[in-house]
Design an enzyme around this catalytic site. Structure first.
Site, short mmCIF file in Angstrom:
data_model
loop_
_atom_site.label_atom_id
_atom_site.label_comp_id
_atom_site.label_asym_id
_atom_site.label_seq_id
_atom_site.Cartn_x
_atom_site.Cartn_y
_atom_site.Cartn_z
N CYS A 172 0.68 -1.31 0.06
CA CYS A 172 0.01 -0.03 0.21
C CYS A 172 0.82 1.18 0.05
CB CYS A 172 -0.69 0.14 1.12
SG CYS A 172 -1.95 -1.45 1.32
N HIS A 312 -2.72 8.13 5.75
CA HIS A 312 -2.89 6.87 5.41
C HIS A 312 -4.20 6.30 5.83
CE1 HIS A 312 -1.95 2.97 3.77
NE2 HIS A 312 -1.91 2.49 4.78
N GLU A 323 -0.66 5.24 13.33
CA GLU A 323 -0.05 6.32 12.47
C GLU A 323 -0.23 7.49 13.47
OE1 GLU A 323 -0.95 8.90 8.20
OE2 GLU A 323 -2.67 7.15 9.26
N LYS A 344 -9.82 7.87 2.35
CA LYS A 344 -10.01 6.72 2.27
C LYS A 344 -11.41 6.49 2.73
CE LYS A 344 -5.73 4.23 2.23
NZ LYS A 344 -4.68 5.39 2.45
N HIS A 349 -9.88 1.92 0.12
CA HIS A 349 -8.40 1.78 0.26
C HIS A 349 -7.87 1.25 -1.19
CE1 HIS A 349 -4.36 1.24 1.10
NE2 HIS A 349 -4.70 0.27 2.23
N PHE A 409 1.88 -3.40 3.99
CA PHE A 409 2.32 -4.61 4.32
C PHE A 409 3.68 -4.91 4.14
CE2 PHE A 409 -1.84 -7.38 4.26
CZ PHE A 409 -2.41 -6.44 5.39
#
Length: 421
Positions: A172, A312, A323, A344, A349, A409
């Protein structure tokens, strides 16, 4: 002094609209691109999640029949967004079709395009064909359609970009990394113009089932448009999305010499690694904080210069707090004052394509002096005491710094910094 890099073109194909402007306007209106999936495979596989953020317009309505047939959706979306951004920048590689556009030499045009997964639909569709009908029925274009660098190749071939067709694959964080890489290409003299972006097309039963199995997806099947709710106490996971976005980047001297419009400046970028866990973020946020600090350092800026963050903010219980912890390390007590957008909530996402669309939204926020709203924030988590506007909010953006965060990830952290023109 290092020459500045400017954004001269934008393009997008998203759950909010078929163009960058449509997507931005829908975002400002507080719309959601999330809807119930109508595919037969939802019931066939008894999927626990029955919704996603699908592109608003079918790619087949934008591309020719031949283009759509030969490209996986991840490349279809890339081609649409890349074409729009290149045209928006007023550029062409064809002298005979210039029509007021600036001609750039193909050898001086580079594509750096990202994806987290690549041609997933083509790969899994071909596997089904092989099992059910045998090897002779597998399409000969299967490998060129499924390979992760297919979107970069599609954009490069269409626009005749011969300086390079690069691909970043870092989950991502992928397309944010591509944008950071674009600055390196320009400063190294690899190209005069770089088209940077990312795309993803993961709406298929396997990713839905897999993400659901790890309890990463929201299960709000009864009200999908309210499912993506970053920072809300009722958040229960992210919403899978698809689409693409692109930025055209060039050195300021090159842009001004041709009289290009300038949306803003790409002033910094950084990529770090948590080296902590394959899926979970480091709860201390040290790697993410370092990416923010490094991006600002490369911009010659400090945390005190930042007036806006596109976070994010995936809407997962753990990720949003991680975050915030990282942002606390960077901004200290001032973190509560900086307007944050969690877009988002509207787009879902887009995985590897998320960073590109959020970078585009960050550029437009600076360009137009407005923070886009975060929707579905009804009761903000007291453990994340950020300033998160839920309506479009004007702010002083001229010459100011904003950052866009992406985390993926594998523990990849990527951040880009922009300055208003």
């Amino acid at each position: 002094m290092t020459e500045q890099i400017v954004v001269t073109g934008i393009g997008a194909f998203t759950p909010l609209g078929a163009t960058a402007r449509e997507s931005w306007d829908a975002l400002l209106r507080g719309e959601s691109g999330v809807s119930t999936l109508e595919h037969e495979w939802v019931a066939e596989h008894d999927l626990p999640v029955t919704f996603a953020a699908q592109v608003k317009t079918p790619a087949s309505e934008v591309l020719s029949r031949v283009e759509a047939k030969r490209l996986d959706p991840v490349s279809q979306y890339a081609l649409i967004a890349g074409r729009e951004a290149f045209a928006d920048a007023g550029l062409t590689t064809d002298p005979e079709a210039a029509e007021g556009r600036t001609v750039v030499e193909p050898e001086r045009l580079l594509v750096d395009w990202a994806t987290g997964i690549g041609g997933l639909n083509s790969m899994l569709g071909a596997w089904d064909t092989l099992r059910e009908k045998g090897p002779r029925r597998v399409l000969p274009l299967t490998v060129p359609m499924l390979m992760p660098n297919a979107p970069a190749a599609a954009v490069a071939m269409d626009l005749k970009a011969r300086a390079g067709a690069r691909t970043a694959v870092s989950a991502c964080a992928s397309s944010t990394e591509s944008i950071a890489n674009a600055a390196d290409h320009l400063r190294a003299g690899d190209a005069d113009v770089v088209i940077a972006g990312g795309s993803e097309a993961p709406i298929h039963p396997l990713p839905v089932a897999s993400f659901a199995a790890m309890q990463a997806l929201s299960t709000r099947n009864d009200e999908p448009q309210r499912a993506s709710r970053p920072y809300d106490t009722a958040r229960d996971g992210f919403v899978l999305g698809e689409g693409a976005a692109a930025l055209v980047l060039e050195l300021e001297s090159h842009a001004r010499a041709r009289g290009a419009k300038i949306y803003g400046y790409l002033v910094g970028g950084a990529v770090t690694s948590d080296a902590y866990h394959i899926t979970a973020p480091d709860p201390e946020g040290s790697g993410a904080a370092r990416a923010m600090l490094d991006a600002l350092a490369s911009a010659g800026a400090s945390p005190d210069d930042v007036v806006h963050v596109n976070a994010h903010a995936t809407s997962t219980p753990v990720g949003d707090i991680a975050e915030y912890t990282a942002m606390q390390h960077v901004f200290g007590d001032r973190v509560r004052e900086i307007p944050v957008a969690a877009t988002k909530s509207s787009t879902g996402h887009l995985l590897g394509g998320a960073g590109a669309i959020e970078a585009m939204f960050t550029v437009l926020a600076l360009h137009e002096g407005v923070i886009p709203p975060t929707i579905n924030l009804n009761e903000q988590d007291p453990e994340i005491p950020l300033t998160v506007p839920t309506e479009p909010t004007a702010f002083d953006s001229k010459g100011k710094i904003a950052i866009s965060n992406s985390f993926g990830f594998g523990g990849v952290n990527a951040v880009v910094a922009f300055r208003g023109a």
